[in-house]
Design a protein around this motif. Structure first.
Motif, PDB file in Angstrom:
ATOM      1  N   LEU A  53       0.801  -1.217   0.000  1.00  0.00           N
ATOM      2  CA  LEU A  53       0.000   0.000   0.000  1.00  0.00           C
ATOM      3  C   LEU A  53       0.837   1.273   0.000  1.00  0.00           C
ATOM      4  CD1 LEU A  53      -2.789  -0.987   2.581  1.00  0.00           C
ATOM      5  CD2 LEU A  53      -2.777  -1.256   0.091  1.00  0.00           C
ATOM      6  N   GLY A  54       2.108   1.166   0.366  1.00  0.00           N
ATOM      7  CA  GLY A  54       2.939   2.359   0.441  1.00  0.00           C
ATOM      8  C   GLY A  54       4.128   2.353  -0.498  1.00  0.00           C
ATOM      9  N   MET A  55       5.002   1.378  -0.340  1.00  0.00           N
ATOM     10  CA  MET A  55       6.273   1.395  -1.063  1.00  0.00           C
ATOM     11  C   MET A  55       6.124   1.050  -2.549  1.00  0.00           C
ATOM     12  SD  MET A  55       8.607  -0.429   1.846  1.00  0.00           S
ATOM     13  CE  MET A  55       8.886   0.366   3.429  1.00  0.00           C
ATOM     14  N   ALA A 122      14.385   5.862   6.167  1.00  0.00           N
ATOM     15  CA  ALA A 122      14.763   7.140   5.564  1.00  0.00           C
ATOM     16  C   ALA A 122      14.184   7.279   4.166  1.00  0.00           C
ATOM     17  CB  ALA A 122      16.292   7.263   5.519  1.00  0.00           C
ATOM     18  N   ALA A 123      14.286   6.241   3.357  1.00  0.00           N
ATOM     19  CA  ALA A 123      13.737   6.283   2.001  1.00  0.00           C
ATOM     20  C   ALA A 123      12.238   6.509   2.035  1.00  0.00           C
ATOM     21  CB  ALA A 123      14.062   4.982   1.268  1.00  0.00           C
ATOM     22  N   ALA A 124      11.558   5.874   2.975  1.00  0.00           N
ATOM     23  CA  ALA A 124      10.109   6.022   3.067  1.00  0.00           C
ATOM     24  C   ALA A 124       9.723   7.439   3.463  1.00  0.00           C
ATOM     25  CB  ALA A 124       9.547   5.011   4.069  1.00  0.00           C
ATOM     26  N   PHE A 125      10.427   8.031   4.432  1.00  0.00           N
ATOM     27  CA  PHE A 125      10.110   9.385   4.862  1.00  0.00           C
ATOM     28  C   PHE A 125      10.414  10.409   3.773  1.00  0.00           C
ATOM     29  CE2 PHE A 125       9.990   8.024   9.393  1.00  0.00           C
ATOM     30  CZ  PHE A 125       8.797   8.636   9.723  1.00  0.00           C
ATOM     31  N   LEU A 126      11.449  10.177   3.002  1.00  0.00           N
ATOM     32  CA  LEU A 126      11.755  11.098   1.909  1.00  0.00           C
ATOM     33  C   LEU A 126      10.702  11.045   0.821  1.00  0.00           C
ATOM     34  CD1 LEU A 126      15.628  10.647   1.633  1.00  0.00           C
ATOM     35  CD2 LEU A 126      14.408  12.755   2.220  1.00  0.00           C
ATOM     36  N   THR A 127       9.969   9.953   0.748  1.00  0.00           N
ATOM     37  CA  THR A 127       8.888   9.832  -0.228  1.00  0.00           C
ATOM     38  C   THR A 127       7.657  10.592   0.238  1.00  0.00           C
ATOM     39  OG1 THR A 127       9.692   7.648  -0.861  1.00  0.00           O
ATOM     40  CG2 THR A 127       7.435   8.184  -1.463  1.00  0.00           C
ATOM     41  N   ALA A 128       7.223  10.320   1.457  1.00  0.00           N
ATOM     42  CA  ALA A 128       6.073  11.011   2.048  1.00  0.00           C
ATOM     43  C   ALA A 128       6.026  10.666   3.531  1.00  0.00           C
ATOM     44  CB  ALA A 128       4.772  10.589   1.357  1.00  0.00           C
ATOM     45  N   PRO A 129       5.591  11.612   4.375  1.00  0.00           N
ATOM     46  CA  PRO A 129       5.548  11.335   5.815  1.00  0.00           C
ATOM     47  C   PRO A 129       4.719  10.110   6.170  1.00  0.00           C
ATOM     48  CG  PRO A 129       5.261  13.677   5.416  1.00  0.00           C
ATOM     49  CD  PRO A 129       5.231  13.011   4.077  1.00  0.00           C
ATOM     50  N   GLU A 130       3.566   9.922   5.483  1.00  0.00           N
ATOM     51  CA  GLU A 130       2.721   8.775   5.832  1.00  0.00           C
ATOM     52  C   GLU A 130       3.370   7.453   5.443  1.00  0.00           C
ATOM     53  OE1 GLU A 130       1.256  10.164   1.742  1.00  0.00           O
ATOM     54  OE2 GLU A 130       1.993  11.064   3.611  1.00  0.00           O
ATOM     55  N   VAL A 131       4.129   7.442   4.342  1.00  0.00           N
ATOM     56  CA  VAL A 131       4.844   6.230   3.950  1.00  0.00           C
ATOM     57  C   VAL A 131       5.939   5.933   4.981  1.00  0.00           C
ATOM     58  CG1 VAL A 131       6.245   5.119   2.160  1.00  0.00           C
ATOM     59  CG2 VAL A 131       4.346   6.613   1.515  1.00  0.00           C
ATOM     60  N   ALA A 237      -4.749  -3.446   8.644  1.00  0.00           N
ATOM     61  CA  ALA A 237      -5.693  -2.345   8.794  1.00  0.00           C
ATOM     62  C   ALA A 237      -5.027  -1.099   9.359  1.00  0.00           C
ATOM     63  CB  ALA A 237      -6.850  -2.780   9.695  1.00  0.00           C
ATOM     64  N   GLY A 238      -4.106  -1.283  10.305  1.00  0.00           N
ATOM     65  CA  GLY A 238      -3.434  -0.134  10.893  1.00  0.00           C
ATOM     66  C   GLY A 238      -2.658   0.670   9.856  1.00  0.00           C
ATOM     67  N   ILE A 239      -1.927  -0.027   9.004  1.00  0.00           N
ATOM     68  CA  ILE A 239      -1.175   0.661   7.946  1.00  0.00           C
ATOM     69  C   ILE A 239      -2.123   1.262   6.915  1.00  0.00           C
ATOM     70  CG2 ILE A 239       0.562   0.386   6.148  1.00  0.00           C
ATOM     71  CD1 ILE A 239       1.610   0.103   9.024  1.00  0.00           C
ATOM     72  N   ALA A 240      -3.192   0.542   6.583  1.00  0.00           N
ATOM     73  CA  ALA A 240      -4.164   1.053   5.611  1.00  0.00           C
ATOM     74  C   ALA A 240      -4.812   2.346   6.104  1.00  0.00           C
ATOM     75  CB  ALA A 240      -5.234  -0.007   5.337  1.00  0.00           C
ATOM     76  N   LEU A 241      -5.126   2.423   7.400  1.00  0.00           N
ATOM     77  CA  LEU A 241      -5.724   3.636   7.954  1.00  0.00           C
ATOM     78  C   LEU A 241      -4.783   4.830   7.856  1.00  0.00           C
ATOM     79  CD1 LEU A 241      -7.577   2.252  11.110  1.00  0.00           C
ATOM     80  CD2 LEU A 241      -8.600   3.185   9.014  1.00  0.00           C
ATOM     81  N   ILE A 242      -3.508   4.583   8.097  1.00  0.00           N
ATOM     82  CA  ILE A 242      -2.521   5.664   7.964  1.00  0.00           C
ATOM     83  C   ILE A 242      -2.492   6.174   6.532  1.00  0.00           C
ATOM     84  CG2 ILE A 242      -0.054   6.201   8.036  1.00  0.00           C
ATOM     85  CD1 ILE A 242       0.183   4.201  10.347  1.00  0.00           C
ATOM     86  N   ARG A 243      -2.479   5.263   5.579  1.00  0.00           N
ATOM     87  CA  ARG A 243      -2.434   5.651   4.166  1.00  0.00           C
ATOM     88  C   ARG A 243      -3.711   6.390   3.754  1.00  0.00           C
ATOM     89  NH1 ARG A 243       0.005   6.936   1.484  1.00  0.00           N
ATOM     90  NH2 ARG A 243       0.050   5.794  -0.475  1.00  0.00           N
ATOM     91  N   LEU A 244      -4.878   5.912   4.224  1.00  0.00           N
ATOM     92  CA  LEU A 244      -6.129   6.558   3.864  1.00  0.00           C
ATOM     93  C   LEU A 244      -6.243   7.945   4.494  1.00  0.00           C
ATOM     94  CD1 LEU A 244      -8.620   3.553   4.167  1.00  0.00           C
ATOM     95  CD2 LEU A 244      -7.904   4.709   2.074  1.00  0.00           C
ATOM     96  N   HIS A 245      -5.757   8.072   5.720  1.00  0.00           N
ATOM     97  CA  HIS A 245      -5.847   9.361   6.417  1.00  0.00           C
ATOM     98  C   HIS A 245      -5.036  10.430   5.716  1.00  0.00           C
ATOM     99  CE1 HIS A 245      -6.217  12.218   9.689  1.00  0.00           C
ATOM    100  NE2 HIS A 245      -4.897  12.334   9.738  1.00  0.00           N
ATOM    101  N   HIS A 246      -3.904  10.021   5.144  1.00  0.00           N
ATOM    102  CA  HIS A 246      -3.026  10.995   4.469  1.00  0.00           C
ATOM    103  C   HIS A 246      -3.243  11.016   2.962  1.00  0.00           C
ATOM    104  CE1 HIS A 246      -0.529  12.089   7.960  1.00  0.00           C
ATOM    105  NE2 HIS A 246      -0.730  10.841   8.357  1.00  0.00           N
ATOM    106  N   GLY A 247      -4.207  10.264   2.500  1.00  0.00           N
ATOM    107  CA  GLY A 247      -4.489  10.259   1.059  1.00  0.00           C
ATOM    108  C   GLY A 247      -3.438   9.572   0.272  1.00  0.00           C
TER     109      GLY A 247
END
Length: 247
Positions: A53-55, A122-131, A237-247
């Motif tokens: 869902l993120g990377m 680090a790579a994930a944060f440089l992409t987007a805070p929610e990732v 679900a926890g990760i999915a909610l983070i992604r949905l909250h930040h679009g």
């Protein structure tokens, strides 16, 4: 996000994982036997969700699909090579003979593992805070049972409780130089970020499919398997909610 913020969150993740592992290791044996399979299931769910869902969506958005897929495959091959040639072995059981025979040498493999985790974060944060947040939570979820198993093995191999905890903490903190290196390297070469995400997703998928899910599948207690499935879904679900909250 600034390097200081990434470093702070990475430190929080490392210390949080160690605190959780120490707390569970200090719990009565019957509690550990019940909690560990549930933590493994939650870790598997969070790692799968963070990857799918993120990377991977970010990597496929910024790279040609064929190149992104080839990078993921290369990452899976690299994870296998690392495990084979540097004895990076994920074992969450306190009675793992392979790990016990190595004693303190387990710390070297785990320090490298944690260093790679820092680059992933680090790579994930440089992409987007929610990732980045999703990746950090997935790493913590995996590291709690990982560090707990390491602690138990180190004590069993002859180290005192405080010695084992101290050395385990040193190993866990190797996440920090990995995060700093990943942040400054990838910030200067932003074109490398999609490749880093694809490789990071490969490492998450390798751990989930190659280690965590087989352990869940081997569970014979029907009631425990139901709880594990619930924890797997909650991790996703926890990760999915983070992604949905930040679009």
């Amino acid at each position: 996000m600034s390097a200081l913020a990434v470093l702070g969150l990475t430190t929080l993740g490392s210390v949080g994982a160690m605190a959780g592992a120490a707390g569970i290791a200090a719990a009565p044996s019957r509690w550990r036997q019940r909690l560990l399979p549930l933590l493994l299931a939650y870790a598997a769910g969070s790692m799968l969700a963070a990857a799918f869902l993120g990377m991977l969506p970010r990597a496929y958005r910024d790279l040609p699909p064929l190149l992104a897929g080839a990078t993921v495959l290369a990452g899976l091959g690299a994870m296998l090579a690392i495990e084979r040639f540097s004895h990076w072995h994920h074992c969450h059981a306190a009675d793992c003979d392979e790990r016990r025979s190595r004693g303190r040498l387990i710390l070297y493999g785990d320090a490298f593992h944690n260093f790679v985790d820092g680059i992933v974060i680090a790579a994930a944060f440089l992409t987007a805070p929610e990732v980045g947040l999703a990746a950090t939570l997935a790493v913590i979820a995996h590291e709690v049972p990982q560090e707990m198993g390491d602690y138990a093995v180190l004590v069993d191999s002859g180290l005192g409780r405080w010695q084992a905890l101290g050395w385990n903490l040193v190993s866990a903190l190797s996440t920090l130089p990995g995060a700093l290196l990943g942040y400054f390297l990838l910030a200067e070469a932003k074109a490398l970020i999609p490749y880093a995400l694809a490789l990071s997703a490969a490492s998450f998928l390798y751990i989930a499919f190659g280690d965590l899910l087989p352990r869940i599948h081997s569970q014979t207690d029907g009631r425990q398997r139901q709880w594990q499935y619930l924890m797997l879904v909650l991790g996703m679900a926890g990760i999915a909610l983070i992604r949905l909250h930040h679009g």
